[in-house]
Write a protein that holds these residues in place. Structure first.
Motif, PDB file in Angstrom:
ATOM      1  N   SER A  68     -27.129 -81.482   7.951  1.00 26.18           N
ATOM      2  CA  SER A  68     -28.250 -82.214   7.360  1.00 26.18           C
ATOM      3  C   SER A  68     -28.451 -83.590   7.983  1.00 26.18           C
ATOM      4  O   SER A  68     -29.383 -84.298   7.603  1.00 26.18           O
ATOM      5  N   GLU A  94     -24.998 -79.694  -7.450  1.00 26.70           N
ATOM      6  CA  GLU A  94     -25.201 -78.284  -7.800  1.00 26.70           C
ATOM      7  C   GLU A  94     -26.670 -77.896  -7.696  1.00 26.70           C
ATOM      8  O   GLU A  94     -26.991 -76.807  -7.215  1.00 26.70           O
ATOM      9  N   GLN A  95     -27.563 -78.763  -8.134  1.00 24.84           N
ATOM     10  CA  GLN A  95     -28.995 -78.478  -8.034  1.00 24.84           C
ATOM     11  C   GLN A  95     -29.427 -78.395  -6.576  1.00 24.84           C
ATOM     12  O   GLN A  95     -30.203 -77.526  -6.202  1.00 24.84           O
ATOM     13  N   GLY A  96     -28.904 -79.294  -5.760  1.00 22.51           N
ATOM     14  CA  GLY A  96     -29.240 -79.277  -4.336  1.00 22.51           C
ATOM     15  C   GLY A  96     -28.735 -78.031  -3.639  1.00 22.51           C
ATOM     16  O   GLY A  96     -29.412 -77.459  -2.785  1.00 22.51           O
ATOM     17  N   GLN A  97     -27.541 -77.576  -4.025  1.00 21.15           N
ATOM     18  CA  GLN A  97     -26.971 -76.378  -3.414  1.00 21.15           C
ATOM     19  C   GLN A  97     -27.695 -75.116  -3.877  1.00 21.15           C
ATOM     20  O   GLN A  97     -27.767 -74.138  -3.139  1.00 21.15           O
ATOM     21  N   ALA A  98     -28.226 -75.151  -5.088  1.00 22.38           N
ATOM     22  CA  ALA A  98     -28.975 -73.983  -5.572  1.00 22.38           C
ATOM     23  C   ALA A  98     -30.268 -73.818  -4.773  1.00 22.38           C
ATOM     24  O   ALA A  98     -30.688 -72.696  -4.494  1.00 22.38           O
ATOM     25  N   ASP A  99     -30.862 -74.926  -4.394  1.00 20.85           N
ATOM     26  CA  ASP A  99     -32.098 -74.891  -3.614  1.00 20.85           C
ATOM     27  C   ASP A  99     -31.850 -74.550  -2.148  1.00 20.85           C
ATOM     28  O   ASP A  99     -32.692 -73.953  -1.496  1.00 20.85           O
ATOM     29  N   HIS A 100     -30.695 -74.965  -1.629  1.00 23.32           N
ATOM     30  CA  HIS A 100     -30.361 -74.763  -0.212  1.00 23.32           C
ATOM     31  C   HIS A 100     -28.922 -74.260  -0.117  1.00 23.32           C
ATOM     32  O   HIS A 100     -27.990 -75.063  -0.095  1.00 23.32           O
TER      33      HIS A 100
END
Length: 139
Positions: free
Chosen positions: A49, A103-109
């Motif tokens: 990233s 966790e929210q970021g990993q769910a999206d990517h």
């Protein structure tokens, strides 16, 4: 003139108080900020990233991100102290918030297991920084 003397006295007192801070407390804050930078470096490299510029100098990029994050954490720590929160409560709140955001970021990517492991260190590093900064401020 009198106002200037009072202001000079305040500034002198402030810097005298900061000079009394223990070197150990200051070094704990610096160490915690370096751990935060390391977590961002590893996470940025493993998730690919980082920008091209950041990939060319990951240490500088990680430190820049850590400095920015530290400013946000400092604000939360000061706010928590002023609201009567304990250092433990403040660091737990910061860790939980960072964990939720990660966790929210990993769910999206979706990311690799190695990147997940590196990313999991960010909330812990943020909590450690908050704890060290809180202890330093309350010293």
């Amino acid at each position: 003139m009198k106002r200037l003397l009072v202001l000079d006295g305040f500034i002198f007192s402030f810097f005298s108080m900061t000079a009394m801070a223990s070197p150990e407390a200051e070094s704990q804050v610096a160490l915690a900020k370096n751990q935060l930078a390391e977590a961002f470096i590893k996470g940025g490299l493993l998730t690919d990233s980082f920008t091209e510029k950041a990939r060319n100098n990951p240490q500088a990029a990680g430190q820049e991100i850590a400095n920015s994050m530290a400013q946000n954490i400092d604000s939360l720590v000061v706010q928590g102290i002023n609201n009567g929160e304990s250092c433990e409560s403040i660091s737990n709140r910061i860790s939980q918030g960072m964990t939720k955001a990660m966790e929210q970021g990993q769910a999206d990517h979706p990311i690799s297991p190695a990147a997940k492991k590196a990313a999991a260190k960010v909330p812990l590093a943020a909590a450690n920084y908050a704890s060290a900064q809180c202890a330093y401020l309350l010293e």
